[in-house]
Design an enzyme around this catalytic site. Structure first.
Site, PDB file in Angstrom:
ATOM      1  N   GLU B  48       0.832  -1.214   0.000  1.00  0.00           N
ATOM      2  CA  GLU B  48       0.000   0.000   0.000  1.00  0.00           C
ATOM      3  C   GLU B  48       0.863   1.259   0.000  1.00  0.00           C
ATOM      4  O   GLU B  48       0.610   2.198  -0.759  1.00  0.00           O
ATOM      5  CB  GLU B  48      -0.923   0.032   1.229  1.00  0.00           C
ATOM      6  CG  GLU B  48      -1.902  -1.127   1.361  1.00  0.00           C
ATOM      7  CD  GLU B  48      -2.956  -1.163   0.265  1.00  0.00           C
ATOM      8  OE1 GLU B  48      -3.089  -0.191  -0.507  1.00  0.00           O
ATOM      9  OE2 GLU B  48      -3.652  -2.193   0.166  1.00  0.00           O
ATOM     10  N   ASN B  52       1.258   3.994  -3.013  1.00  0.00           N
ATOM     11  CA  ASN B  52       0.998   5.427  -2.817  1.00  0.00           C
ATOM     12  C   ASN B  52       2.108   6.284  -3.418  1.00  0.00           C
ATOM     13  O   ASN B  52       1.840   7.305  -4.042  1.00  0.00           O
ATOM     14  CB  ASN B  52       0.869   5.753  -1.318  1.00  0.00           C
ATOM     15  CG  ASN B  52      -0.539   5.556  -0.800  1.00  0.00           C
ATOM     16  OD1 ASN B  52      -1.471   5.330  -1.567  1.00  0.00           O
ATOM     17  ND2 ASN B  52      -0.704   5.647   0.511  1.00  0.00           N
ATOM     18  N   ARG B 107      -8.936   3.499  -7.708  1.00  0.00           N
ATOM     19  CA  ARG B 107      -8.325   3.380  -6.400  1.00  0.00           C
ATOM     20  C   ARG B 107      -9.438   3.321  -5.372  1.00  0.00           C
ATOM     21  O   ARG B 107     -10.366   4.115  -5.397  1.00  0.00           O
ATOM     22  CB  ARG B 107      -7.398   4.570  -6.108  1.00  0.00           C
ATOM     23  CG  ARG B 107      -6.370   4.874  -7.179  1.00  0.00           C
ATOM     24  CD  ARG B 107      -5.393   3.743  -7.427  1.00  0.00           C
ATOM     25  NE  ARG B 107      -4.837   3.219  -6.190  1.00  0.00           N
ATOM     26  CZ  ARG B 107      -4.358   1.991  -6.076  1.00  0.00           C
ATOM     27  NH1 ARG B 107      -4.392   1.163  -7.100  1.00  0.00           N
ATOM     28  NH2 ARG B 107      -3.875   1.582  -4.948  1.00  0.00           N
TER      29      ARG B 107
END
Lengths: 110, 149
Positions: B48, B52, B107
């Protein structure tokens, strides 16, 4: 990472394998959407039995397919989640968006 | 507390490196003898944070992602993932579940929520225009070793 599509009596199954992340989701999304937009299946089953890893990109992938299928009144179900993937699916509350089923036998198209 | 071991790795923000980064951290974390579930939590959180950096920090460009990982005597693993990208204006808003600034891609907006729930501690610092640093840690539970001899 791979995706194999099976069509049978107006229903579509996407058999997914490997790891689903932002990188691999793009390819899977492309393959599913291309076929689904032509066939407009009433039911799309995403079979996760061969998926070893999934992060929130996989959640986005599932949410996006639910939206797509809604366009023609179809629905999505997710099948055969491994326990470690169940955790992120429940965190995302995906059970409110699509049905989650276990032990679904995926029939190969003849 | 001094770490008993540490490593660092840096790589360009190409999406092919998402799987590399989580595998590298998982392989290093294996020294703490985590369970499959604990390892899966760490891999997901790393994935994650790195995603990002790729999707947000270095949007439409390629920059370097820096990871430092430290292991401690008490079973704690601390991972810092840093970029020199665009930074976050409002961290509190960015950390809200389902919030995402990315509209072109699908997303879920769950990145920080996943890091928060899969790790014990999450700290995010950011300066717009200079970059973001995500530090997260988790204590691997000691399993009672069953000795057969």
């Amino acid at each position: 990472m791979g995706v194999r599509l099976i069509l049978r009596e107006g229903e579509m199954t996407a058999v997914l394998s490997g790891e689903i992340d932002h990188h691999s989701a793009r390819e899977i999304r492309g393959a599913i959407d291309e076929a689904a937009s032509k066939v407009k299946p009433k039911l799309l089953t995403l079979d996760f039995s061969g998926v070893q890893f999934m992060d929130s990109s996989g959640v986005g992938l599932i949410m996006g397919r639910c939206k797509l299928l809604q366009i023609w009144g179809g629905s999505v179900r997710i099948a055969n989640l491994q326990p470690k993937i169940e955790k992120i699916v429940s965190l995302a509350g995906l059970n409110q968006l699509c049905s989650i089923v276990k032990d679904v036998k995926i029939h190969e198209a003849n | 507390m001094k770490p008993i071991n540490e490593m660092s790795v840096s790589f360009p923000s190409c999406s092919a490196n998402e799987s590399f980064s989580r595998a590298a951290i998982a392989s290093f974390a294996a020294q703490l003898d985590p369970t499959i579930d604990e390892l899966s939590d760490i891999k997901t959180a790393v994935s994650e944070a790195v995603t990002n950096c790729i999707v947000h920090a270095y949007r439409n460009t390629i920059g370097i992602i820096y990871i430092t990982c430290k292991l401690y005597e008490n079973g704690r693993i601390s991972i810092r993932i840093r970029d020199k990208g665009c930074g976050i204006e409002d961290i509190e808003q960015a950390m809200q579940p389902l919030f995402s600034t990315s509209e072109d891609e699908e997303r879920a907006g769950l990145g920080f929520a996943v890091m928060e729930s899969f790790m014990d501690v999450l700290r995010v610092t950011s300066k717009p225009g200079q970059g973001t640093s995500v530090t997260m840690s988790k204590t691997i539970q000691r399993r009672r070793t069953e000795k057969n001899h």
